[in-house]
Scaffold this active site. Structure first.
Site, PDB file in Angstrom:
ATOM      1  N   LYS B  63       0.852  -1.199   0.000  1.00 34.60           N
ATOM      2  CA  LYS B  63       0.000   0.000   0.000  1.00 34.60           C
ATOM      3  C   LYS B  63       0.886   1.246   0.000  1.00 34.60           C
ATOM      4  CE  LYS B  63      -4.069   1.684   2.650  1.00 34.60           C
ATOM      5  NZ  LYS B  63      -4.928   1.373   3.824  1.00 34.60           N
ATOM      6  N   SER B 138      -9.917   1.392   2.819  1.00 31.46           N
ATOM      7  CA  SER B 138      -9.026   2.256   2.061  1.00 31.46           C
ATOM      8  C   SER B 138      -7.942   1.490   1.302  1.00 31.46           C
ATOM      9  CB  SER B 138      -8.340   3.262   2.995  1.00 31.46           C
ATOM     10  OG  SER B 138      -7.505   2.571   3.917  1.00 31.46           O
ATOM     11  N   SER B 162     -10.332  -1.237   6.889  1.00 31.97           N
ATOM     12  CA  SER B 162      -9.706  -0.916   5.598  1.00 31.97           C
ATOM     13  C   SER B 162      -9.037  -2.070   4.873  1.00 31.97           C
ATOM     14  CB  SER B 162      -8.679   0.208   5.759  1.00 31.97           C
ATOM     15  OG  SER B 162      -9.335   1.437   5.813  1.00 31.97           O
TER      16      SER B 162
END
Lengths: 471, 481
Positions: B63, B138, B162
């Site tokens: 990420k 997310s 997330s």
């Protein structure tokens, strides 16, 4: 008459190898942005790691100031935007500081006073900035340096007391080794709160921040008291505000009022878990706290019968005070030792900008020297020569005395023989002496000349007197 | 689709080389990039350290809110659009040392705030199962890169859900272990007390393998937990007979969703079927009733705490020590300008909320009360964990939403159903989402949340349920629904 009430907040940098929450070095540097790492400039993703040594020293200071220490210590965030604060928040302590509710004894012009400590907390210093006409420079060397803030209760009532407190506090920092407390390097900075009132209630206070020398603290306090009296005498009101002391104009100026006060949005620092303080650790730290200045002065005055003046001179520097105590533990008479230190040694140190640990004369050697004088082996005058030569040539006093053949003649018969000989040579001068002329010193001088200054002066004088009487 | 262990065998038997695997991943990444937008950065250089770990030679994605030295790390925000870190996050460092090969940095909702995958500065991330739908967020790109079969695993962060929500929408496994199990050093902080590092994989075993590599004490993260001397992978197959699971009546009771759409009813029906399968496996599964008021407090408490912490955590983004410098005549204006230009409206809204919540006059009423609610919820959970080994619930009340649908997360009906997974962030509980079949040809997820520190046990339960359900290694291309 107005009663003055003062509270102080003293920021002092803690002496450690690394910074409070990062591994970069905590040291004074001439070069900007030399001692920094990712944590100090607040790069994304960094986390604080609490410095155990800074923490231990903070606890030590809390204990030295007779504070209560909590079972669990936590850190909080103080949030505000300014380029000297790279993370956008300062890690400090609000809820559970290292110490609360303490006190410290001070002496103001011979009078003992107790100053309350509201709390003492550990935080991190900000970066330093320099502002120019159209740009500013930031130096992050100072960012993250461990900073101890000592907050007094409003228990100070004059500039003299404020200075005495600051000197005492500085002394404790130095004695415990918690900080070098150098105001010239900005390591100790003072916020002053002042209020006036005619009775026992507290008046409205004003605050002056970041005053960086004790002398300026005194001037700022005196200036602000004068201003507040003028305002009150005019029938005006004191506004709660932050003021700035201008040392050149000798005036204080309003900076911002309470209404504009920043809300720092304090909340608990989530990245540092609560730290449990074990009793055993506290006991260990207590053992490492040496006897402090105030107590040493009491001891010197009461036990050693020194004057306050001499005691205070000796305790000013812990190394000197430790030196003094060492001579006493070696059996030296405290007054002789104190005399030597205050009148001879400190003069030498000041003249040559030395520390007492840097001179060749150890406490043991000083005791030796004092013993030689007390036992009459050498004269007091000779001892000063020995001291000088000892430091000059890095030689022990006994060796110097031997090399100079410097033993004192204290034998009655030896001196008497010389005296008789001198008197025999000058019968006219004995007559003059009887007529009231001062020829006595001449006789002494002749004896000294004949013994190369080794005759004990007191004994010599007595014998001369006796021998003249006989004739 | 191949799992880490399959690839391990291929590598060990020299069927394929690590570099070939990398190249395959990179070319797939490029192939899907225009349509699905999983990546902020796709690497082109094969770089690998030698290691004997199970991850040696395995490609993965990270990420873009993890600090990677020399590699752009944007957190999908304009304020960091050109930010190239000077240091490595601990997870990245550990993966490098384990011989894993980084393929790219994945798109997230800006600064990890949001659950849609639609707020990145480089555009929206689409769901591999239906490009008209969200993947969720997310950790949107980390979810889609695994769901697309680009990489066998990826790393994400999870502050509310997330990792576990997008895992459900993408038909993959998403796991975040106990708070502190994996170091957060180098993860761009969103809400420090809730932030977790975790992974996306194609099966529970892979989640155990990756976590085995990542877990452990980190001197740079004071909240990291001491090392345990067990490998989660080794206890996956432990006997689970007699283990007790619970689900919450106030979340799963069909009676409450009479007016709800078909999809929600189907999700809940599927969930009830899975419960039966769990019982067949030998689990004891019980329904537990909780105070609905407490459950309704999860989302507002989460928002209150996370916005407050986010405001403070992101105060370093001023464009002064790093980042795009703003314009202005004084220091305040310069920082103001950088932040005005650097953040999207959504982010600014959260910061303003957070700032309001932390204000002296509001803190007691908002921030402290939210923390009290958090404590109450966690206490309740810990009380239940005295009698149960894990909680199981549907990961979401529906399938991945269409882009044009915006779920009103505050609407009463879905308030609890859509947001309960934040419980695991409140308590730092290990929590895993695994595929639970399909509704309308879209994958749905099952969430299993265990007690604090019981990461291995939670994975063990998930592994057994996964085996029974048979939805392992789902991938659109290969799975004809």
């Amino acid at each position: 008459m107005y009663k003055v009430t003062i509270g102080l907040e003293v920021h002092c940098e803690v002496k450690t190898n690394s910074k409070n929450f990062s591994s970069s070095r905590n040291t004074y540097s001439e070069y900007p942005n030399e001692n920094i790492d990712t944590v100090d400039i607040g790069l994304p993703g960094i986390l604080p790691v609490a410095n155990k040594e800074a923490f231990r020293k903070s606890l030590m200071m809390a204990l030295a100031l007779n504070c209560k220490t909590p079972d669990v210590v936590m850190f909080d965030r103080k949030n505000y935007y300014y380029p000297d604060l790279p993370k956008g928040y300062q890690i400090t302590q609000m809820e559970k500081p290292v110490g609360v509710d303490g006190y410290v004894m001070i002496n103001v012009n011979g009078e003992d006073k107790k100053i309350g400590i509201h709390d003492i907390h550990l935080e991190e210093d900000t970066a330093s900035m320099e502002h120019f006409s159209d740009y500013s420079l930031i130096d992050y060397n100072r960012a993250g340096v461990p900073l101890l803030e000592t907050v007094t209760t409003p228990s100070i009532h004059s500039a003299d007391e404020a200075i005495a407190f600051l000197e005492t506090l500085k002394g404790i920092f130095l004695y415990t080794g918690v900080s070098e407390a150098r105001t010239d390097r900005g390591q100790m900075r003072v916020d002053v709160n002042i209020s006036l009132s005619k009775d026992d209630t507290l008046g409205t206070r004003t605050e002056m921040k970041n005053i960086n020398s004790f002398n300026n603290v005194r001037l700022a306090i005196e200036t602000e008291i004068k201003r507040q009296i003028e305002v009150l005498e005019r029938g005006g009101e004191i506004v709660q505000e932050t003021r700035r002391f201008d040392e050149e104009k000798m005036q204080t100026f309003s900076m911002r009022s309470k209404v504009d006060a920043v809300d720092y949005k304090y909340y608990i620092e989530p990245n540092i878990p609560p730290i449990k303080i074990e009793d055993s650790w506290i006991e260990e730290i207590k053992k490492d706290i040496p006897m402090l200045q105030y107590d040493r002065v009491q001891k010197y005055m009461n036990e050693y019968e020194l004057s306050r003046y001499d005691s205070e001179i000796i305790v000013k520097d812990k190394l000197v005070s430790d030196y003094f105590e060492k001579t006493i533990s070696l059996g030296c008479n405290p007054k002789s030792s104190a005399n030597w230190i205050t009148s001879v040694i400190l003069g030498h140190l000041n003249k040559n900008d030395l520390k007492i640990t840097e001179i060749y004369l150890t406490p043991k050697m000083l005791v030796e020297l004092i013993d030689m004088v007390d036992s009459g082996k050498i004269s007091s005058k000779q001892s000063k020569q020995v001291f000088a030569k000892c430091l000059e040539e890095n030689k022990e006093p006994s060796k110097v005395v031997k090399e100079l053949g410097m033993t004192q003649i204290t034998d009655d018969k030896t001196i008497r023989d010389i005296v008789v000989k001198v008197l025999d040579e000058h019968p006219d001068l004995i007559e003059d002496h009887r007529k009231g002329k001062n020829t006595f010193d001449f006789f002494v001088g002749q004896v000294m000349k004949a013994t190369r200054g080794q005759a004990n002066p007191g004994l010599t004088a007595n014998i001369i007197r006796e021998e003249i009487e006989k004739r | 689709m191949k799992t880490i262990m399959d690839l391990r065998n291929d590598l060990d038997s020299s069927k394929i080389t690590s570099e070939e695997l990398f190249n395959e991943s990179v070319s797939k990444a490029h192939k899907y990039q225009d349509e699905y937008n999983s990546f902020v950065t796709i690497l082109n250089e094969y770089e690998k350290q030698d290691s004997n770990s199970l991850l040696n030679g395995i490609p993965y994605a990270l990420k873009d809110n993890f600090s990677t030295k020399g590699i752009l790390s944007t957190s999908s925000s304009n304020i960091l659009k050109d930010y190239v870190p000077v240091y490595d996050a601990t997870v990245y460092k550990k993966l490098k040392e384990a011989g894993a090969v980084l393929v790219g940095k994945t798109v997230l909702d800006e600064l990890a705030m949001g659950g849609t995958g639609t707020t990145a500065h480089t555009g929206i991330v689409k769901n591999p199962w239906d490009a008209t739908r969200q993947i969720g967020g997310s950790s949107a790109g980390s979810a889609s890169s695994v769901a697309l079969g680009i990489v066998p695993f990826s790393i994400g962060s999870d502050t509310g859900d997330s990792i576990r929500k997008p895992a459900a929408f993408g038909g993959v496994v998403g796991f975040k272990p106990t708070y502190g199990r994996i170091s957060r050093y180098g993860l761009f902080a969103f809400a420090s007390s809730l932030d977790h590092v975790g992974c996306f994989t194609r099966c529970v075993e892979d989640a155990a393998i990756v976590t085995d590599i990542l877990k452990g004490k980190d001197e740079r993260d004071m909240t990291s937990l001491p090392d345990e001397n067990i490998k989660y992978k080794d206890i996956l197959n432990n006997d689970i007979k007699g283990k007790k699971l619970f689900y919450i009546k106030e979340i799963t009771n069909l009676e409450m969703y009479k007016d709800a759409g078909e999809e929600t009813l189907e999700v809940l029906t599927k969930f009830k079927e899975t419960i039966e399968k769990c019982r067949e496996l030998g689990f004891i599964v019980e329904e537990v009733s909780l105070d609905e008021k407490l459950l309704k407090a999860i989302y507002p408490s989460y928002m209150t705490i996370s916005c407050a912490e986010a405001t403070s955590n992101n105060s370093n983004l001023t464009g002064i020590p790093f980042g795009p410098r703003g314009e202005g005549n004084n220091i305040n204006d310069i920082m103001f300008d950088a932040r005005t230009k650097g953040f999207s409206e959504l982010i600014k809204r959260r910061f303003i909320l957070g700032s309001y919540i932390l204000q002296k006059e509001n803190q007691e009423r908002l921030f402290k009360n939210a923390q009290r609610l958090r404590r109450l919820i966690v206490d309740k959970m810990n009380e239940l964990y005295e009698s149960y080994d894990a909680m199981i619930l549907p990961a979401s009340g529906g399938i991945a939403p269409l882009f044009e649908d915006s779920i009103d997360r505050m609407s009463d009906r879905y308030l609890i159903l859509e947001n309960h997974m934040a419980i695991a962030n409140f308590g730092g509980f290990p929590s895993i989402t695994i595929p639970n079949g399909f509704v309308n040809n879209m994958p749905i997820g099952l969430n299993i949340t265990g007690p604090q520190f019981k990461d291995g046990e939670t994975l063990n339960i998930a592994y057994k349920i996964e085996e029974k359900l048979g939805f392992k290694g789902l991938i659109k291309e290969e799975y004809d629904v």
